[in-house]
Design a protein around this motif. Structure first.
Motif, PDB file in Angstrom:
ATOM      1  N   ALA A 159       1.144  -0.928  -0.181  1.00 27.65           N
ATOM      2  CA  ALA A 159      -0.180   0.137  -0.638  1.00 27.65           C
ATOM      3  C   ALA A 159       1.278   1.465   0.040  1.00 27.65           C
ATOM      4  O   ALA A 159       2.554   1.426   0.313  1.00 27.65           O
ATOM      5  CB  ALA A 159      -1.157  -0.357   1.530  1.00 27.65           C
ATOM      6  N   ARG A 160       0.431   2.603  -0.648  1.00 29.65           N
ATOM      7  CA  ARG A 160       0.853   3.177  -0.822  1.00 29.65           C
ATOM      8  C   ARG A 160       0.426   4.000  -0.075  1.00 29.65           C
ATOM      9  O   ARG A 160      -0.729   4.538  -0.699  1.00 29.65           O
ATOM     10  CB  ARG A 160       1.422   3.519  -1.885  1.00 29.65           C
ATOM     11  CG  ARG A 160       3.421   4.820  -2.092  1.00 29.65           C
ATOM     12  CD  ARG A 160       3.698   5.041  -3.216  1.00 29.65           C
ATOM     13  NE  ARG A 160       4.239   4.325  -3.491  1.00 29.65           N
ATOM     14  CZ  ARG A 160       5.091   3.777  -5.047  1.00 29.65           C
ATOM     15  NH1 ARG A 160       5.125   5.219  -5.785  1.00 29.65           N
ATOM     16  NH2 ARG A 160       6.113   3.103  -4.820  1.00 29.65           N
ATOM     17  N   VAL A 197      -3.379   4.103  -2.112  1.00 29.84           N
ATOM     18  CA  VAL A 197      -3.879   3.278  -3.284  1.00 29.84           C
ATOM     19  C   VAL A 197      -2.968   1.076  -2.107  1.00 29.84           C
ATOM     20  O   VAL A 197      -1.951   1.614  -1.675  1.00 29.84           O
ATOM     21  CB  VAL A 197      -2.943   2.850  -4.339  1.00 29.84           C
ATOM     22  CG1 VAL A 197      -3.141   1.848  -5.072  1.00 29.84           C
ATOM     23  CG2 VAL A 197      -2.863   4.233  -5.272  1.00 29.84           C
ATOM     24  N   ASP A 198      -3.901   0.148  -1.846  1.00 29.87           N
ATOM     25  CA  ASP A 198      -3.640  -0.287  -1.320  1.00 29.87           C
ATOM     26  C   ASP A 198      -3.876  -2.325  -1.780  1.00 29.87           C
ATOM     27  O   ASP A 198      -4.863  -2.292  -2.177  1.00 29.87           O
ATOM     28  CB  ASP A 198      -4.771  -0.161  -0.294  1.00 29.87           C
ATOM     29  CG  ASP A 198      -4.924  -1.665   1.126  1.00 29.87           C
ATOM     30  OD1 ASP A 198      -3.840  -2.330   0.375  1.00 29.87           O
ATOM     31  OD2 ASP A 198      -5.188  -1.555   2.337  1.00 29.87           O
ATOM     32  N   ILE A 199      -3.460  -3.035  -2.448  1.00 29.19           N
ATOM     33  CA  ILE A 199      -3.428  -4.239  -2.882  1.00 29.19           C
ATOM     34  C   ILE A 199      -2.394  -5.226  -2.842  1.00 29.19           C
ATOM     35  O   ILE A 199      -1.585  -4.651  -1.964  1.00 29.19           O
ATOM     36  CB  ILE A 199      -2.216  -3.688  -4.588  1.00 29.19           C
ATOM     37  CG1 ILE A 199      -2.906  -2.741  -5.396  1.00 29.19           C
ATOM     38  CG2 ILE A 199      -2.547  -4.558  -5.542  1.00 29.19           C
ATOM     39  CD1 ILE A 199      -1.324  -2.112  -6.449  1.00 29.19           C
ATOM     40  N   PRO A 244       5.172 -10.156  -7.117  1.00 26.81           N
ATOM     41  CA  PRO A 244       6.737  -9.604  -6.401  1.00 26.81           C
ATOM     42  C   PRO A 244       7.101  -7.964  -6.281  1.00 26.81           C
ATOM     43  O   PRO A 244       6.680  -6.857  -7.421  1.00 26.81           O
ATOM     44  CB  PRO A 244       8.111 -10.569  -7.721  1.00 26.81           C
ATOM     45  CG  PRO A 244       6.927 -10.643  -9.148  1.00 26.81           C
ATOM     46  CD  PRO A 244       5.143 -10.443  -8.315  1.00 26.81           C
ATOM     47  N   ALA A 245       8.120  -7.748  -5.300  1.00 19.93           N
ATOM     48  CA  ALA A 245       8.214  -6.220  -5.569  1.00 19.93           C
ATOM     49  C   ALA A 245       8.423  -5.098  -6.962  1.00 19.93           C
ATOM     50  O   ALA A 245       8.447  -4.225  -7.067  1.00 19.93           O
ATOM     51  CB  ALA A 245       9.572  -6.217  -4.327  1.00 19.93           C
ATOM     52  N   ARG A 246       9.183  -6.228  -8.195  1.00 18.19           N
ATOM     53  CA  ARG A 246      10.069  -5.634  -9.187  1.00 18.19           C
ATOM     54  C   ARG A 246       8.300  -5.439 -10.218  1.00 18.19           C
ATOM     55  O   ARG A 246       8.046  -4.491 -10.999  1.00 18.19           O
ATOM     56  CB  ARG A 246      10.310  -6.862  -9.943  1.00 18.19           C
ATOM     57  CG  ARG A 246      10.221  -8.380 -10.329  1.00 18.19           C
ATOM     58  CD  ARG A 246      11.039  -8.721 -11.102  1.00 18.19           C
ATOM     59  NE  ARG A 246       9.788  -9.985 -11.521  1.00 18.19           N
ATOM     60  CZ  ARG A 246       9.833 -11.221 -11.200  1.00 18.19           C
ATOM     61  NH1 ARG A 246      10.762 -11.451 -10.121  1.00 18.19           N
ATOM     62  NH2 ARG A 246       9.224 -12.219 -11.827  1.00 18.19           N
ATOM     63  N   GLU A 247       7.008  -6.017  -9.659  1.00 20.52           N
ATOM     64  CA  GLU A 247       6.034  -5.273 -10.478  1.00 20.52           C
ATOM     65  C   GLU A 247       5.540  -4.590  -9.345  1.00 20.52           C
ATOM     66  O   GLU A 247       4.657  -3.189 -10.348  1.00 20.52           O
ATOM     67  CB  GLU A 247       5.083  -6.982 -10.574  1.00 20.52           C
ATOM     68  CG  GLU A 247       6.062  -7.814 -12.046  1.00 20.52           C
ATOM     69  CD  GLU A 247       5.244  -9.150 -11.934  1.00 20.52           C
ATOM     70  OE1 GLU A 247       4.183  -8.684 -11.737  1.00 20.52           O
ATOM     71  OE2 GLU A 247       5.914 -10.115 -12.539  1.00 20.52           O
TER      72      GLU A 247
END
Length: 258
Positions: free
Chosen positions: A8-9, A20-22, A27-30
């Motif tokens: 989330a950010r 925006v909470d996903i 993976p972090a790279r995505e």
């Protein structure tokens, strides 16, 4: 309780904190570029549609200056005209010759972002900006998202909405002008509209609030009979009026305090 990993950010956009909470496991790279792109989109919307930014397309349009032929701009202005007609002029993006799509643009931007996240494989998410919320998928495995709708006078939760796929728009926290008089409407506490498209729900909640108590109840009832948009009105004295379909999204915890 089992939770999704996700990320989330929260950043300041459009003069407010936007979250925006996903919850989809990516993976972090995505995940990192996905969140970067999400906030880049929201800032582009602000830079393009803000009526107070001089170099925005709306600002330039209001001063009679040349604008770029942006498809999204044409789409938004056309949709605002359609929503004005659908609400009998109570939702109006043009007042005294000045264009201001603020009653629609935030919901529209979050709706577009939500669809983009789904297309990118992040189907479990919740986006929040002020009174506008778009949620899809699940908050945790098998668990619907839950959103508390607060009383504008007491800040206590009056109803809890549970859903896997829903837009929720609440109007009343900021001044809303009666487009027929140009004066700030003060007849209601808040109006919440839920439905499949957050931009449309946003415009409807703005229009219903602008109508004042008597017309608002009538329009909300007609809207509920015609389609999927349901309404909850909280009056100035704390009365709660909801259309029948609203109850389908609230459970036994619908009257929590705090």
């Amino acid at each position: 309780m089992t939770t999704f990993p996700g990320s989330a950010r929260v950043e300041m956009v459009m003069g407010m904190p936007v979250s925006v909470d996903i919850r989809t496991a990516l993976p972090a790279r995505e995940m990192t570029p996905l969140l970067d792109d999400a906030f880049s989109w929201l800032r582009w919307v602000e830079d393009t549609f803000s009526p107070v930014k001089e170099d925005s397309q709306i600002g330039r349009l209001n001063r009679g200056q040349t604008i770029r032929q942006i498809p999204e701009l044409i789409e938004v202005l056309h949709r605002c005209d359609e929503l004005s007609e659908a609400t009998g002029g109570w939702f109006e993006s043009r007042i005294n010759g000045v264009i201001d799509p603020s009653g629609y643009i935030k919901g529209w931007a979050l709706e577009r972002l939500s669809r983009a996240l789904c297309n990118a494989g992040a189907g479990d998410h919740r986006i929040t900006a002020g009174g506008d919320i778009r949620m899809r998928g699940s908050a945790a495995p098998g668990k619907r998202w839950r959103v508390g709708i607060r009383d504008p006078r007491t800040d206590l939760v009056r109803k809890v909405v549970f859903a896997h796929d829903l837009g929720i728009a609440t109007s009343g926290a900021t001044p809303i002008v009666d487009p027929r008089t140009g004066e700030v409407q003060k007849g209601l506490g808040s109006v919440t509209v839920i439905g499949p498209d957050l931009g449309v729900a946003d415009a409807y909640s703005t229009a219903i609030y602008a109508m004042g108590p008597i017309l608002a109840k009538r329009f909300a009832a007609d809207l509920a009979e015609e389609g999927p948009y349901q309404t909850m009105i909280i009056t100035r004295d704390g009365q709660e009026i909801s259309t029948p379909g609203f109850a389908g999204y609230s459970g036994t915890e619908a009257r929590l305090a705090g």
